[in-house]
Design an enzyme around this catalytic site. Structure first.
Site, PDB file in Angstrom:
ATOM      1  N   ASP A   7       0.807  -1.224   0.000  1.00  0.00           N
ATOM      2  CA  ASP A   7       0.000   0.000   0.000  1.00  0.00           C
ATOM      3  C   ASP A   7       0.840   1.275   0.000  1.00  0.00           C
ATOM      4  OD1 ASP A   7      -2.299  -1.578   0.077  1.00  0.00           O
ATOM      5  OD2 ASP A   7      -2.376  -1.580   2.262  1.00  0.00           O
ATOM      6  N   GLU A   8       2.034   1.202  -0.588  1.00  0.00           N
ATOM      7  CA  GLU A   8       2.940   2.353  -0.628  1.00  0.00           C
ATOM      8  C   GLU A   8       3.190   2.853  -2.052  1.00  0.00           C
ATOM      9  OE1 GLU A   8       4.322   4.087   1.725  1.00  0.00           O
ATOM     10  OE2 GLU A   8       4.249   2.916   3.572  1.00  0.00           O
TER      11      GLU A   8
END
Length: 282
Positions: free
Chosen positions: A226-227
């Site tokens: 999720d980066e």
């Protein structure tokens, strides 16, 4: 006969880039239909997207000429025929709202993609896939067979010539190897307004914190969970009366819309990577 293309490029900013690009197209009788540019003053990088038509110009000829033109500028560039929809594979698990929305938009002519296959670690949506005449591949995923399952997924992706992979609520973490293989061409929808509430069960995290806005984020997939670079986000209001179930139900529409916009912009070559950020020519 005239062919239409989209040219995307990025390089260190300097004088004469726009003049050079427009002159290059003018020499080949190109007609610019749409153009956008951005100079990132933080990094010194220049980004440009041009849609143009060019009589009797074949892609290979243009690419060869563009390679010679781009070299002195140190450009990263791409040339994309508009008439060729982007070959796409969708991953999904047991939440089907994003998958259903993408399939409907595709069949309605609202997305310039060609959905070649659906891959799932469950069998729930094989009938939905069949109703759209899209091949459905059930690839079971367990703690012990992850490497073999991802090898099969990669085989399907490569066999379909997929230029884009969409994780439409695919609730598995991709390995570092698969993330690298799909670098810059895999989009995930996260049911949270990143960077808040990463990882599992973000609606539970949001409810626990008593948020007044819930959101969704479409981003490129990287090995860091999720980066990845963010493409699009949106929010919906919430209040103290909302349960986790309320937040989840409210969030589905937001997730579907955010993912659809990200897929559309990517497939129209409107998204350019800028380190851990993106430039989006809407």
């Amino acid at each position: 006969m005239s062919h239409t293309y989209i040219l995307t490029l990025s390089c260190q900013d300097r004088r004469g880039i726009v003049h050079g690009v427009t002159g290059f197209l003018l020499e080949r009788a190109g007609n610019i239909e749409e153009a956008a540019q951005f100079n990132d003053t933080d990094t010194g990088l220049f980004f440009m997207r041009v849609r143009f038509s060019c009589p009797a110009a074949e892609p290979d000829e243009l690419r060869q000429a563009l390679a010679a033109f781009a070299e002195p500028f140190g450009m990263t560039w791409g040339l994309h025929p508009v008439a060729e929809p982007m070959r796409t594979v969708i991953f999904v698990s047991r939440e089907g709202h994003c998958l259903n929305d993408l399939l409907f938009r595709w069949k309605s002519g609202l997305l310039p993609v060609d959905i070649r296959a659906i891959i799932s670690n469950h069998r729930d949506f094989y009938q939905l896939a069949a109703s759209y005449n899209v091949p459905f591949h059930h690839v079971a995923m367990t703690k012990t067979n992850k490497a073999q399952a991802e090898a099969r997924q990669k085989e399907i992706i490569d066999a379909e010539g997929a230029e884009l992979v969409v994780l439409a609520r695919y609730m598995q973490i991709l390995s570092d190897d698969l993330c690298r293989h799909l670098s810059g061409r895999a989009i995930n929808i996260h049911h949270s307004f990143l960077p808040s509430f990463k990882g599992a069960k973000p609606y539970y995290q949001a409810h626990d914190r008593g948020v007044k806005l819930i959101g969704a984020t479409a981003h490129y997939v990287t090995a860091d969970l999720d980066e990845g670079p963010i493409i699009e986000q949106d929010v919906a209001r919430a209040d103290h009366t909302a349960t986790v179930e309320d937040l989840t139900a409210r969030g589905r529409d937001t997730e579907s819309q955010v993912l659809a916009r990200a897929v559309k912009w990517h497939s129209e070559h409107r998204v350019l990577l800028n380190g851990h950020r993106t430039v989006v020519f809407r």
